[in-house]
Each structure stands twice: as C-alpha cells, then as structure tokens.
Design a protein around this motif. Structure first.
Motif, mmCIF file in Angstrom:
data_model
loop_
_atom_site.group_PDB
_atom_site.id
_atom_site.type_symbol
_atom_site.label_atom_id
_atom_site.label_comp_id
_atom_site.label_asym_id
_atom_site.label_seq_id
_atom_site.Cartn_x
_atom_site.Cartn_y
_atom_site.Cartn_z
ATOM 1 N N LEU A 182 3.096 -3.397 -7.324
ATOM 2 C CA LEU A 182 2.309 -3.153 -8.529
ATOM 3 C C LEU A 182 1.385 -4.343 -8.756
ATOM 4 O O LEU A 182 1.811 -5.495 -8.703
ATOM 5 C CB LEU A 182 3.207 -2.958 -9.751
ATOM 6 C CG LEU A 182 2.473 -2.741 -11.086
ATOM 7 C CD1 LEU A 182 1.726 -1.410 -11.076
ATOM 8 C CD2 LEU A 182 3.450 -2.783 -12.251
ATOM 9 N N TYR A 183 0.118 -4.040 -9.021
ATOM 10 C CA TYR A 183 -0.873 -5.084 -9.280
ATOM 11 C C TYR A 183 -1.588 -4.749 -10.585
ATOM 12 O O TYR A 183 -1.954 -3.592 -10.826
ATOM 13 C CB TYR A 183 -1.876 -5.160 -8.128
ATOM 14 C CG TYR A 183 -2.942 -6.213 -8.296
ATOM 15 C CD1 TYR A 183 -2.681 -7.537 -7.990
ATOM 16 C CD2 TYR A 183 -4.211 -5.863 -8.756
ATOM 17 C CE1 TYR A 183 -3.662 -8.513 -8.148
ATOM 18 C CE2 TYR A 183 -5.191 -6.828 -8.914
ATOM 19 C CZ TYR A 183 -4.914 -8.154 -8.602
ATOM 20 O OH TYR A 183 -5.882 -9.105 -8.756
ATOM 21 N N HIS A 184 -1.792 -5.751 -11.431
ATOM 22 C CA HIS A 184 -2.415 -5.548 -12.738
ATOM 23 C C HIS A 184 -3.861 -6.011 -12.697
ATOM 24 O O HIS A 184 -4.151 -7.174 -12.388
ATOM 25 C CB HIS A 184 -1.642 -6.327 -13.810
ATOM 26 C CG HIS A 184 -2.123 -6.036 -15.201
ATOM 27 N ND1 HIS A 184 -1.582 -6.650 -16.306
ATOM 28 C CD2 HIS A 184 -3.097 -5.207 -15.677
ATOM 29 C CE1 HIS A 184 -2.194 -6.209 -17.397
ATOM 30 N NE2 HIS A 184 -3.119 -5.335 -17.033
ATOM 31 N N ARG A 186 -6.761 -6.649 -15.192
ATOM 32 C CA ARG A 186 -7.088 -6.787 -16.615
ATOM 33 C C ARG A 186 -8.594 -6.966 -16.720
ATOM 34 O O ARG A 186 -9.143 -7.982 -16.309
ATOM 35 C CB ARG A 186 -6.347 -7.966 -17.235
ATOM 36 C CG ARG A 186 -6.566 -8.095 -18.739
ATOM 37 C CD ARG A 186 -5.726 -9.198 -19.347
ATOM 38 N NE ARG A 186 -4.318 -8.842 -19.453
ATOM 39 C CZ ARG A 186 -3.353 -9.289 -18.661
ATOM 40 N NH1 ARG A 186 -3.643 -10.124 -17.667
ATOM 41 N NH2 ARG A 186 -2.097 -8.931 -18.837
ATOM 42 N N ASP A 199 -9.711 -8.260 -7.468
ATOM 43 C CA ASP A 199 -9.497 -7.003 -8.180
ATOM 44 C C ASP A 199 -10.241 -5.852 -7.508
ATOM 45 O O ASP A 199 -9.715 -4.746 -7.385
ATOM 46 C CB ASP A 199 -9.943 -7.131 -9.639
ATOM 47 C CG ASP A 199 -8.993 -7.978 -10.465
ATOM 48 O OD1 ASP A 199 -7.888 -8.281 -9.979
ATOM 49 O OD2 ASP A 199 -9.354 -8.339 -11.602
ATOM 50 N N HIS A 211 -4.144 3.896 -15.602
ATOM 51 C CA HIS A 211 -5.158 3.258 -16.445
ATOM 52 C C HIS A 211 -5.066 3.766 -17.872
ATOM 53 O O HIS A 211 -4.663 4.908 -18.128
ATOM 54 C CB HIS A 211 -6.557 3.540 -15.890
ATOM 55 C CG HIS A 211 -6.921 5.005 -15.853
ATOM 56 N ND1 HIS A 211 -7.564 5.638 -16.894
ATOM 57 C CD2 HIS A 211 -6.694 5.961 -14.908
ATOM 58 C CE1 HIS A 211 -7.739 6.906 -16.584
ATOM 59 N NE2 HIS A 211 -7.222 7.139 -15.392
ATOM 60 N N PRO A 235 2.001 0.368 -17.674
ATOM 61 C CA PRO A 235 2.329 0.403 -16.253
ATOM 62 C C PRO A 235 3.547 1.272 -15.987
ATOM 63 O O PRO A 235 4.385 1.475 -16.882
ATOM 64 C CB PRO A 235 2.605 -1.070 -15.908
ATOM 65 C CG PRO A 235 2.939 -1.702 -17.215
ATOM 66 C CD PRO A 235 2.155 -0.972 -18.255
ATOM 67 N N LEU A 245 -1.734 0.366 -9.079
ATOM 68 C CA LEU A 245 -2.469 -0.541 -9.950
ATOM 69 C C LEU A 245 -2.311 -0.104 -11.394
ATOM 70 O O LEU A 245 -2.304 1.101 -11.684
ATOM 71 C CB LEU A 245 -3.963 -0.533 -9.596
ATOM 72 C CG LEU A 245 -4.466 -1.669 -8.696
ATOM 73 C CD1 LEU A 245 -3.746 -1.627 -7.352
ATOM 74 C CD2 LEU A 245 -5.972 -1.558 -8.497
ATOM 75 N N TRP A 246 -2.158 -1.071 -12.290
ATOM 76 C CA TRP A 246 -2.249 -0.811 -13.719
ATOM 77 C C TRP A 246 -3.533 -1.472 -14.191
ATOM 78 O O TRP A 246 -3.706 -2.688 -14.102
ATOM 79 C CB TRP A 246 -1.047 -1.379 -14.450
ATOM 80 C CG TRP A 246 -1.196 -1.484 -15.948
ATOM 81 C CD1 TRP A 246 -1.084 -2.610 -16.705
ATOM 82 C CD2 TRP A 246 -1.526 -0.422 -16.860
ATOM 83 N NE1 TRP A 246 -1.302 -2.321 -18.027
ATOM 84 C CE2 TRP A 246 -1.587 -0.984 -18.167
ATOM 85 C CE3 TRP A 246 -1.772 0.952 -16.715
ATOM 86 C CZ2 TRP A 246 -1.864 -0.242 -19.285
ATOM 87 C CZ3 TRP A 246 -2.063 1.695 -17.847
ATOM 88 C CH2 TRP A 246 -2.114 1.110 -19.114
ATOM 89 N N VAL A 247 -4.498 -0.651 -14.621
ATOM 90 C CA VAL A 247 -5.817 -1.142 -15.029
ATOM 91 C C VAL A 247 -5.922 -0.991 -16.543
ATOM 92 O O VAL A 247 -5.749 0.101 -17.085
ATOM 93 C CB VAL A 247 -6.937 -0.346 -14.335
ATOM 94 C CG1 VAL A 247 -8.302 -0.932 -14.718
ATOM 95 C CG2 VAL A 247 -6.745 -0.371 -12.827
ATOM 96 N N SER A 248 -6.217 -2.105 -17.212
ATOM 97 C CA SER A 248 -6.288 -2.075 -18.678
ATOM 98 C C SER A 248 -7.426 -2.954 -19.157
ATOM 99 O O SER A 248 -7.923 -3.822 -18.425
ATOM 100 C CB SER A 248 -4.974 -2.550 -19.283
ATOM 101 O OG SER A 248 -4.764 -3.925 -19.005
#
Length: 252
Positions: A182-184, A186, A199, A211, A235, A245-248
């Motif tokens: 898992l990759y964040h 931001r 990113d 997202h 996430p 990916l968690w995109v925020s």
C-alpha cells in the motif's frame, strides 16, 4: 485525447501513396520501413492512404471509399496523423501533436533520442524471452507486474537507462517482490503536474487506486489504464495482491 495512439502492422499490406516530391519520398521511406506494399489510388485492397500533397479532391475520393487518410500538412483533412518516431526495435516511441506542430514533435524526438540507449531493443527482447521464467518466479500476475516494475525503475536491477541492464543476471539472483503493498499519495493540488516523480511512478505501476471524492479525474488519468479505480472514504483495511494506492487531498 484528440486521437487514439495506435501502432498499425503494415507488413505486406497495401497502402496508397499519392503525390510527388520530397514529402512523398519521405512517406515512401517510412512505409517501406514498416513493410507496407505501396500502391496507387485505384487499388481496391487498400484501407489506409497517405496523400502527400494534401490534394483535397483525392482525399474526398478515398474517404468516400472508406479509406483512412493522412493528408500532409492539412490536419483538418486527416483521419490519422503520422508521429515523430524514436525507433529502438522492437521498442517504438511516437510523438504526436495532432498536426499542431511537426517541428515540436521533431524537437521532442531529438531530445528522447539522446536519452535512450541503442540497446533498449535488446532489453525488450530479453524480457520477452524470459516470460516463462518470470511466470515461474511470480505465478500471480499482479506480483509479477510489480517485480518487473521495480526492476525497471530508476536505479532498479534492469533500469533501461542504467548501465548494461542484464535480465539473466537479475533473474539468477532470484529477486523477491512484495505480494501486497500500500502506498499513500497525498495530493498538494488537483494539477497532475504537481505530483512528485515518485508519486507519478507509483500511479503508473498501481494495480488499483483507492481515492476520496475530492481527487480530480486528471490525477486518476495518470494511473495505468487497466488499474481499478475505487472510490473510498479511507485506505483499504485488507490488501489484495499487488500494489494498492490510497490517493487523498492534502487535507486528508
């Protein structure tokens, strides 16, 4: 996108070429490199044509027959345009501007030519030849994709811009890949040009992208076309195989 980039296999296929002079000669050389069988306007088998002098009447006749046409220097008459090409067979890089500026496409091609090593095609062939070994090492497609992506990344084991990338040596070292990661990301803004290099690379490698609702479509477009897009409030609690990916937004 103003056009869908495609690569046409023209080996042995009929392609109409009309007109004379330098433009026609240049197009003839290009078609010959692609293995096309160059024919005249009356050939009934051809489905693709290049009108090198941009003759609107010829374009109209060919289009009426259902032939896809490129009219040199007349983008409004074109069904397709011809890009500037960087050739590292079997690797082909095409740079197009939709007919806006052939000069810009040529300038970009020259820059890319200087960046890419002449042996890039050999690396592609080596990866193709190693498909069986890659499947043996990583039976899961997601894990395999991640392992290859990491090896090809900057300073990776087979970085295509690095010194003499060796696929056999990389595989002989029995590399391991994370099966679930898992990759964040931001975000600092809705502009994809503000993404960091890392990113942007992770978006290009991701198997799925979680997202929040504030993430702009332009950001999500930087992910792989086949990566799953998943709207979410946060996430994932449980990771699937591959890269998630968690995109925020920055506020989250």
């Amino acid at each position: 996108m103003h056009s869908l980039p495609v690569f046409l296999r023209l080996e042995g296929r009929a392609v109409i070429l009309t007109g004379e002079g330098e433009a026609a000669d240049a197009k003839r050389r290009l078609l010959e490199r692609a293995g096309a069988r160059i024919v005249g306007e009356d050939d009934a088998d051809a489905r693709v044509a290049i009108v090198s002098d941009g003759d609107a009447a010829v374009v109209a006749r060919l289009r009426a027959r259902g032939v896809l046409v490129n009219a040199t220097d007349k983008p409004d008459l074109c069904d397709f345009t011809l890009p500037a090409i960087v050739d590292r067979d079997p690797v082909l890089i095409a740079i197009g501007t939709g007919g806006a500026s052939a000069g810009l496409a040529a300038a970009l091609r020259q820059r890319i030519e200087a960046l890419l090593p002449s042996g890039l095609g050999d690396l592609a062939q080596a990866l193709f030849a190693a498909r069986g070994r890659l499947r043996d090492l990583w039976p899961d497609a997601g894990a395999r994709r991640q392992a290859i992506g990491k090896a090809l990344a900057p300073r990776g084991a087979i970085d295509p811009l690095g010194y003499d990338p060796d696929v056999d040596l990389w595989l002989a070292e029995n590399p391991e890949a994370n099966c679930a990661e898992l990759y964040h990301v931001r975000l600092s803004s809705a502009d994809p040009d503000d993404l960091s290099v890392r990113d942007a690379r992770m978006l290009a490698l991701a198997d799925r992208v979680y997202h929040d609702g504030s993430v702009a479509a332009a950001i999500l477009d930087r992910a792989r076309a086949d990566a799953e897009r998943i709207p979410a409030d946060g996430p994932p609690e449980r990771l699937e195989i591959g890269l998630s990916l968690w995109v925020s937004s920055a506020a989250r």
